[in-house]
Design an enzyme around this catalytic site. Structure first.
Site, PDB file in Angstrom:
ATOM      1  N   LYS A  41      32.596  47.824 -34.754  1.00  0.00           N
ATOM      2  CA  LYS A  41      32.087  47.674 -33.385  1.00  0.00           C
ATOM      3  C   LYS A  41      33.225  47.340 -32.426  1.00  0.00           C
ATOM      4  O   LYS A  41      33.291  47.864 -31.312  1.00  0.00           O
ATOM      5  CB  LYS A  41      31.013  46.576 -33.326  1.00  0.00           C
TER       6      LYS A  41
ATOM      7  N   LYS B  73      26.675  57.264 -42.219  1.00  0.00           N
ATOM      8  CA  LYS B  73      25.325  56.725 -42.348  1.00  0.00           C
ATOM      9  C   LYS B  73      24.436  57.249 -41.229  1.00  0.00           C
ATOM     10  O   LYS B  73      24.886  57.346 -40.082  1.00  0.00           O
ATOM     11  CB  LYS B  73      25.471  55.198 -42.268  1.00  0.00           C
TER      12      LYS B  73
ATOM     13  N   LYS C 296      21.095  55.990 -35.128  1.00  0.00           N
ATOM     14  CA  LYS C 296      20.752  56.472 -33.803  1.00  0.00           C
ATOM     15  C   LYS C 296      21.990  56.595 -32.904  1.00  0.00           C
ATOM     16  O   LYS C 296      22.058  57.463 -32.038  1.00  0.00           O
ATOM     17  CB  LYS C 296      19.795  55.480 -33.144  1.00  0.00           C
TER      18      LYS C 296
HETATM   19  P1  TYM Z   1      19.141  47.405 -38.484  1.00  0.00           P
HETATM   20  O1  TYM Z   1      18.168  47.128 -37.392  1.00  0.00           O
HETATM   21  O2  TYM Z   1      20.375  48.142 -38.156  1.00  0.00           O
HETATM   22  O3  TYM Z   1      18.432  48.206 -39.649  1.00  0.00           O
HETATM   23  C1  TYM Z   1      17.213  47.791 -40.252  1.00  0.00           C
HETATM   24  C2  TYM Z   1      17.250  48.084 -41.751  1.00  0.00           C
HETATM   25  O4  TYM Z   1      17.455  49.489 -41.974  1.00  0.00           O
HETATM   26  C3  TYM Z   1      18.540  49.686 -42.870  1.00  0.00           C
HETATM   27  N1  TYM Z   1      19.216  50.961 -42.537  1.00  0.00           N
HETATM   28  C4  TYM Z   1      19.448  51.935 -43.419  1.00  0.00           C
HETATM   29  N2  TYM Z   1      19.182  52.056 -44.732  1.00  0.00           N
HETATM   30  C5  TYM Z   1      19.542  53.200 -45.352  1.00  0.00           C
HETATM   31  N3  TYM Z   1      20.176  54.227 -44.722  1.00  0.00           N
HETATM   32  C6  TYM Z   1      20.470  54.160 -43.400  1.00  0.00           C
HETATM   33  N4  TYM Z   1      21.073  55.173 -42.790  1.00  0.00           N
HETATM   34  C7  TYM Z   1      20.109  52.978 -42.692  1.00  0.00           C
HETATM   35  N5  TYM Z   1      20.248  52.571 -41.406  1.00  0.00           N
HETATM   36  C8  TYM Z   1      19.693  51.338 -41.337  1.00  0.00           C
HETATM   37  C9  TYM Z   1      19.445  48.491 -42.636  1.00  0.00           C
HETATM   38  O5  TYM Z   1      20.306  48.270 -43.730  1.00  0.00           O
HETATM   39  C10 TYM Z   1      18.449  47.383 -42.440  1.00  0.00           C
HETATM   40  O6  TYM Z   1      18.006  46.844 -43.665  1.00  0.00           O
HETATM   41  N6  TYM Z   1      21.448  42.984 -38.885  1.00  0.00           N
HETATM   42  C11 TYM Z   1      20.230  43.729 -39.251  1.00  0.00           C
HETATM   43  C12 TYM Z   1      18.972  43.068 -38.728  1.00  0.00           C
HETATM   44  C13 TYM Z   1      18.801  41.671 -39.154  1.00  0.00           C
HETATM   45  C14 TYM Z   1      18.464  41.202 -40.467  1.00  0.00           C
HETATM   46  C15 TYM Z   1      18.393  39.791 -40.359  1.00  0.00           C
HETATM   47  C16 TYM Z   1      18.219  41.832 -41.664  1.00  0.00           C
HETATM   48  C17 TYM Z   1      18.919  40.568 -38.357  1.00  0.00           C
HETATM   49  N7  TYM Z   1      18.661  39.444 -39.065  1.00  0.00           N
HETATM   50  C18 TYM Z   1      18.072  38.990 -41.489  1.00  0.00           C
HETATM   51  C19 TYM Z   1      17.916  41.063 -42.794  1.00  0.00           C
HETATM   52  C20 TYM Z   1      17.841  39.667 -42.684  1.00  0.00           C
HETATM   53  C21 TYM Z   1      20.330  45.105 -38.644  1.00  0.00           C
HETATM   54  O7  TYM Z   1      20.973  45.318 -37.650  1.00  0.00           O
HETATM   55  O8  TYM Z   1      19.508  46.049 -39.233  1.00  0.00           O
END
Ligand code: TYM
Length: 327
Positions: free
Chosen positions: A116, A196, A199
């Protein structure tokens, strides 16, 4: 009776759910929830979304949409404590306390942060301390298991470290959190299958759960399948993973065999996959539309979830304030 293991996970309200989110996390959440074996906490990470670029109106709208989408995907507020992160102020309070046990160099190692910072000029401190807030999200509810996609493993490891730093400085209080992966922890972009699915790459890189069937079919038609060197091209491998997940077993085996024999026609694979994905999310689309017309229902559901989560969060913070000498 043994205490149920506690599961905590969250998602940022930064856009419509895509099949990466679904296959990496949300589908698993629903399965774990329906097994009845766990105490589940699922939340919308709106505080984390503040590290992005959304306007206030966009964020407000997106929180609502994410809520509707998670419910449409199968999150059941009767079985899962389902809430919005910012409604529980204890997340931010615990994050501050964790700020004070986390070494700076551990945050500097985080790959998501490094990516980032390379992208944005004037990166904020929020991007830097982002994993600390995530540790607070999980440990506030004493999370044992965190079902996430591959990109979040490092953040869950940092959560485990945070618990250790805290426990060592004060006293044994937090559990050793572990991540939990699905068989499909990293779904790749349709157009750049070495990255990966996300969006932020652009609309045509992702399939959203709410995409209409024609849109899905069109996006898949444009997916990259070109081979570089030997072996199965990453784009093809990704499409095969998707047909396995969204199609029936026979269709999947048929294409795997044809790929081996080199008789596969990617146009056929894409056509069948497009139809399968459109069909798979048909109920989701109907349910989502219904929920989005009923804002009152969404508000009610979130306020019930907040009450349940708040009780646990308050109790944790009463303990913590005592343990660290604020009370
Ligand atoms: P976020 O919002 O980016 O994504 C949500 C979940 O989707 C998974 N994910 C994917 N899995 C497989 N292939 C992909 N291309 C893909 N893109 C996204 C992510 O691994 C995630 O599990 N930081 C976290 C949100 C968060 C969180 C937490 C998660 C905040 N606090 C506490 C667990 C526990 C995030 O940005 O996920």
């Amino acid at each position: 009776m043994n205490k149920k293991e506690i599961i905590v996970s969250g998602i940022q309200p930064t856009g419509n759910l895509h099949i990466g989110n679904y296959l990496g996390a949300v589908k698993k959440w629903v399965e774990l929830q329906n097994s009845g074996k766990y105490e589940m906490y699922i939340f919308i990470a709106d505080l984390h979304a503040l590290t992005g670029k959304m306007t206030a109106d966009e964020l407000r709208t997106q929180i609502n949409k994410t809520c509707a989408e998670l419910l449409a995907a199968g999150i059941d507020p009767k079985k899962t404590t389902f809430f919005v992160q910012s409604h529980i102020q204890e997340h931010a309070e615990l994050a501050w306390i964790f700020n004070c046990v986390t070494p700076i160099n551990e945050l500097e190692r985080m790959t998501q942060y490094k990516d980032k910072v390379a992208q944005f000029k004037n990166a904020t401190a929020g991007l830097f301390t982002y994993p600390i807030l995530q540790a607070a999200d999980i440990l506030l509810y004493h999370g044992d298991l965190v079902p996430v996609g591959q990109d979040q493993i490092q953040h869950v490891e940092l959560t485990r470290d945070t618990a250790r730093w805290f426990n060592n400085k004060y006293e044994q209080y937090f559990p050793e959190t572990k991540h939990l992966l699905t068989p499909t922890p990293k779904i790749m972009s349709l157009l750049e299958p070495n990255k990966k699915m996300s969006k932020s790459l652009g609309q045509d890189h992702v399939i959203e759960l709410s995409d209409e069937p024609e849109i899905i079919e069109n996006k898949i038609k444009k997916a990259v399948t070109a081979t570089e060197g030997g072996g199965v091209a990453p784009g093809v491998a990704n499409l095969l993973v998707l047909i396995k997940e969204f199609g029936d077993q026979k269709t999947y085996e048929k294409f795997i065999q044809m790929e081996k024999d080199k008789t596969i026609r990617y146009g056929d694979l894409k056509k069948e996959l497009g139809e399968a994905v459109g069909k798979y999310f048909s109920n989701f689309r109907t349910e989502r539309a219904k929920l989005l017309r009923d804002e009152k229902k969404l508000t009610k559901i979130m306020s019930v979830g907040t009450k349940k989560a708040k009780k646990v969060a308050e109790k944790t913070m009463i303990d913590i304030r005592k343990i660290i000498g604020l009370k």
